[in-house]
Design a protein around this motif. Structure first.
Motif, PDB file in Angstrom:
ATOM      1  N   ARG A   1      16.587   2.559   1.500  1.00  0.00           N
ATOM      2  CA  ARG A   1      16.532   2.002   0.136  1.00  0.00           C
ATOM      3  C   ARG A   1      15.506   0.871   0.058  1.00  0.00           C
ATOM      4  O   ARG A   1      14.675   0.817  -0.850  1.00  0.00           O
ATOM      5  CB  ARG A   1      17.910   1.497  -0.275  1.00  0.00           C
ATOM      6  N   LEU A   2      15.563  -0.031   1.032  1.00  0.00           N
ATOM      7  CA  LEU A   2      14.611  -1.138   1.054  1.00  0.00           C
ATOM      8  C   LEU A   2      13.187  -0.637   1.260  1.00  0.00           C
ATOM      9  O   LEU A   2      12.240  -1.178   0.679  1.00  0.00           O
ATOM     10  CB  LEU A   2      14.988  -2.119   2.179  1.00  0.00           C
ATOM     11  N   GLY A   3      13.027   0.406   2.068  1.00  0.00           N
ATOM     12  CA  GLY A   3      11.706   0.972   2.293  1.00  0.00           C
ATOM     13  C   GLY A   3      11.111   1.579   1.028  1.00  0.00           C
ATOM     14  O   GLY A   3       9.905   1.452   0.782  1.00  0.00           O
ATOM     15  N   SER A   4      11.955   2.240   0.230  1.00  0.00           N
ATOM     16  CA  SER A   4      11.465   2.874  -0.994  1.00  0.00           C
ATOM     17  C   SER A   4      10.886   1.851  -1.963  1.00  0.00           C
ATOM     18  O   SER A   4      10.005   2.168  -2.767  1.00  0.00           O
ATOM     19  CB  SER A   4      12.593   3.658  -1.673  1.00  0.00           C
ATOM     20  N   LEU A   5      11.358   0.607  -1.885  1.00  0.00           N
ATOM     21  CA  LEU A   5      10.844  -0.450  -2.759  1.00  0.00           C
ATOM     22  C   LEU A   5       9.431  -0.858  -2.371  1.00  0.00           C
ATOM     23  O   LEU A   5       8.709  -1.467  -3.170  1.00  0.00           O
ATOM     24  CB  LEU A   5      11.771  -1.676  -2.704  1.00  0.00           C
ATOM     25  N   ARG A   6       9.033  -0.538  -1.123  1.00  0.00           N
ATOM     26  CA  ARG A   6       7.704  -0.907  -0.635  1.00  0.00           C
ATOM     27  C   ARG A   6       6.846   0.314  -0.303  1.00  0.00           C
ATOM     28  O   ARG A   6       5.842   0.197   0.393  1.00  0.00           O
ATOM     29  CB  ARG A   6       7.837  -1.781   0.614  1.00  0.00           C
ATOM     30  N   ASN A   7       7.281   1.468  -0.768  1.00  0.00           N
ATOM     31  CA  ASN A   7       6.553   2.718  -0.501  1.00  0.00           C
ATOM     32  C   ASN A   7       6.451   2.989   1.000  1.00  0.00           C
ATOM     33  O   ASN A   7       5.414   3.420   1.504  1.00  0.00           O
ATOM     34  CB  ASN A   7       5.160   2.672  -1.128  1.00  0.00           C
TER      35      ASN A   7
ATOM     36  N   ARG B   1      11.099   3.485   5.599  1.00  0.00           N
ATOM     37  CA  ARG B   1      12.252   2.594   5.760  1.00  0.00           C
ATOM     38  C   ARG B   1      11.751   1.178   5.995  1.00  0.00           C
ATOM     39  O   ARG B   1      10.635   0.964   6.463  1.00  0.00           O
ATOM     40  CB  ARG B   1      13.175   3.033   6.892  1.00  0.00           C
ATOM     41  N   GLU B   2      12.578   0.208   5.658  1.00  0.00           N
ATOM     42  CA  GLU B   2      12.320  -1.196   5.960  1.00  0.00           C
ATOM     43  C   GLU B   2      13.394  -1.632   6.954  1.00  0.00           C
ATOM     44  O   GLU B   2      14.556  -1.793   6.595  1.00  0.00           O
ATOM     45  CB  GLU B   2      12.406  -2.051   4.692  1.00  0.00           C
TER      46      GLU B   2
END
Length: 515
Positions: free
Chosen positions: A491-497, A500-501
C-alpha cells in the motif's frame, strides 16, 4: 463445502495474540471429512506426528520444509526466524532491481500457508528459546539460518570509519532492520573501492552507479534511495586478487553492470593478457571464457577517456589490500587502500593462487566496501568450525564435538542446510539441491532406526514452543501477521509508484503485524 471451510481454517496461521493452536473438529466420514483430516497428516506408521523445527526462513529453510512435507505425510513443520519477516536473503539480499529473482517468494508462501506448516517470526534462538529446548520439543531440528556475519581481512585500518562490509551495505539498501542505521557517507568522496569481484560486489557497484531514476521504481529502501540521490560517488573500483579469467561473478551479473547506460568502463590492457594456463582454463570452463570475452569487449568498445560528468567503473585485477589508509584531515576515517600487486602461482588451470609481488600502490577513496565473503555465526550448544565458518556435518547430519571415533558420532535429530552447512556459495536454487540432501538424510535416519527412539516419543512440538514463548512474553509473528505487513508495504509502495515501501525497523514491522 465442509472441505473448503476446513482447508481454509487449517491453512490460517496462529493468532499473534494467542499462544494456543487452533483446534478443529471435522464432522463427517465421507470424502470431504477424510480428505480434510488428511491435512493434519498423522503418520500411518506412528500414532504421533513427526514434529520438525527449521531455524531460518530463507531459501534453505523453505526448500527443506517443502521437501519434508512432500516426503513425510505425517510431518508437522514449524519455521522460526529472528526477524518478523520471512524469506531471508530473498528479501534482504537480492538486489532491488532484480524483482524476477524474488518471484520464488510465491512458492515459499504456498508452503507457509499449508495446513502442516507454520511460520513464527521474531523468535530468536538463544534469547527467545534455546537450541537445547528446541531439541526437547521437536523430533528433528534443522538449522538453516544462513550467514549473518562477515569474513575479515585482518589488516591494519580495517576498523576505520568508511570501511564497511558489502553485507552491511546490501542490508542497508534492502531495508533489513539490522542495516537501517548503517548510514554510509556517500557525499564525502567521488570514489568508492569495492574489494572483490563476485556477484555481490557487482550488485553493490551497480547500485552505486545506476541512475536513481531507475532505482526509484524498485523496492529499494527509501533511506537508501535518498542517500544515493545525494551521492557524490562517480568512480567505482572493483579490485580482485586474480585476473579476468578467474573473476568470481556470473556472466549475467557482469552483462548487467556493463550495460548501465552512459557508464565509462576502464580495464588496463596489460591485465587482459592471457597466459597458457588462462587459455587452458577457458577451454575447460565456458563460463570463465564468456566472462573474459565480455570484459575484453567492454575494454575495447569504450573510449580511453570518460566524457565530462560520465560515471566510471574500473576493473582492477592482480591487486590485494595490504592496509587501509587513514585520512590526514579526518582522523579515524579511511582515505584510501594500500594495494599490493599480485601474480598467479601454479600452472594447473583453475587452481592458480594469487601471491604478493612486493610492489605496492595507493588507491585514494572515501569509502571501502569489502565483498570478501559472508560468515555464519555459532550458537550455544552447537558444534562449530570457526575456521571454515560452518557447522561440521556429514551429508547434513551435525557431527558431535567429541567426534574422534569411527564410525563418526552425530547429534541425534540435528541437521543443517544452506550456507551454515556448506559455506556462503551458490545461488538461490543451489539451496534446493542442498535441501534435498538434508531431507534424504532425515528420511534415511528414520528408515534405518537411528531416529526411531526419538520419533516414537510424543513431543509437544508447536504447542510446547508457543507455551515457552508465552511464558517469556515473546511476541511471535505468524505468517498471517506477515501478510498484514506485506499488504501495508505494498500500500505504501503504491503511493510512490513502487512495488513496495519496506518497513525497516522492528517496531514498524510489529506494529503493522498487529493491525
Amino acid at each position: 463445502m465442509a472441505f473448503f471451510r476446513a482447508r481454509k481454517l487449517l491453512s490460517q496461521s496462529f493468532s499473534i495474540l494467542s499462544p494456543q493452536p487452533l483446534r478443529v473438529c471435522i464432522v463427517g466420514r465421507g470424502l470431504t471429512g477424510s480428505y480434510t483430516a488428511g491435512l493434519q497428516s498423522f503418520s500411518t506408521l506412528s500414532p504421533q506426528p513427526l514434529h520438525v523445527c527449521i531455524v531460518g526462513s530463507g531459501p534453505a529453510g523453505f526448500y527443506t520444509a517443502e521437501k519434508l512435507l512432500k516426503k513425510h505425510q505425517g510431518a508437522q513443520v514449524d519455521i522460526i526466524d529472528r526477524l518478523p519477516t520471512p524469506f531471508g536473503l530473498v528479501r534482504s539480499g537480492v538486489a532491488p532491481d532484480h524483482p524476477e529473482t524474488k518471484n520464488v517468494i510465491n512458492q515459499f508462501s504456498r508452503v507457509a500457508q499449508s495446513g502442516r506448516c507454520s511460520f513464527l517470526g521474531n523468535v530468536t534462538v538463544g534469547s527467545s528459546v534455546s537450541l537445547a529446548e528446541l531439541r526437547e520439543l521437536y523430533h528433528v531440528v534443522v538449522l538453516a539460518y544462513g550467514a549473518e556475519s562477515d569474513r575479515v581481512l585482518g589488516i591494519p585500518g580495517e576498523d576505520l570509519k568508511g570501511v564497511h562490509s558489502a553485507r552491511e551495505f546490501v542490508w542497508w539498501y534492502n531495508g533489513h532492520p539490522d542495516g537501517r542505521n548503517l548510514d554510509p557517507d556517500l557525499k564525502c568522496t567521488d570514489t568508492a573501492v569495492i574489494l572483490g569481484q563476485g556477484n555481490v560486489a557487482l550488485d553493490v557497484a551497480r547500485i552505486l552507479l545506476r541512475p536513481t531514476s531507475e532505482l526509484a521504481k524498485t523496492d529499494i529502501a527509501s533511506h537508501a534511495l535518498t542517500a544515493l540521490e545525494q551521492s557524490s560517488i562517480r568512480k567505482v573500483y572493483l579490485v580482485g586478487r586474480r585476473g579476468p579469467v578467474q573473476a568470481a561473478c556470473t556472466a549475467k551479473e557482469l552483462r548487467e553492470v556493463l550495460g548501465i547506460k552512459d557508464l565509462h568502463i576502464h580495464i588496463e590492457e596489460a591485465d587482459l593478457k592471457l597466459t597458457p594456463a588462462d587459455e587452458e582454463e577457458m577451454k575447460n570452463s565456458r563460463i570463465h571464457k564468456r566472462i573474459y570475452e565480455l570484459l575484453s569487449k567492454a575494454a575495447t568498445a569504450t573510449p580511453s577517456q570518460p566524457s565530462s560528468g560520465q560515471r566510471e567503473l574500473h576493473f582492477v585485477f592482480f591487486r590485494q589490500p595490504d592496509r587501509f589508509l587513514e585520512s590526514y584531515d579526518k582522523k579515524g576515517y579511511v582515505s584510501g587502500v594500500h594495494l599490493e600487486k599480485t601474480a598467479l602461482k601454479g600452472i594447473a588451470p583453475g587452481k592458480q593462487i594469487a601471491v604478493g609481488t612486493g610492489q605496492f600502490e595507493d588507491l585514494a577513496c572515501g569509502i571501502v566496501l569489502k565483498s570478501i565473503g559472508y560468515k555464519s555465526v555459532p550458537m550455544e550448544g552447537l558444534p562449530f568450525d570457526h575456521r571454515k565458518g560452518v557447522v561440521p556435518n556429514l551429508q547434513s547430519r551435525v557431527l558431535s564435538d567429541n567426534n574422534s571415533g569411527d564410525p563418526p558420532l552425530f547429534e541425534q535429530g540435528l541437521y543443517v542446510c544452506g550456507w551454515l552447512k556448506r559455506g556462503p556459495t551458490g545461488i538461490i536454487a543451489t539451496n534446493l539441491y542442498c535441501a534435498e540432501e538434508t531431507v534424504a538424510s532425515i528420511s534415511e535416519d528414520l528408515e534405518q532406526g537411528s531416529l526411531a527412539s526419538t520419533a516414537s516419543l510424543s513431543k509437544p512440538g508447536r504447542d510446547g514452543l508457543l507455551q515457552i514463548l508465552e511464558d517469556r512474553d515473546v511476541r511471535a509473528v505468524p505468517f498471517s501477521a506477515w501478510e498484514k505487513i506485506d499488504e501495508e508495504e505494498k500500500r505504501l509502495g503504491s503511493l510512490r509508484n513502487k512495488p513496495r515501501e519496506k518497513l525497516t525497523t522492528r517496531e514498524e514491522l510489529i506494529q503493522a503485524a498487529l493491525v
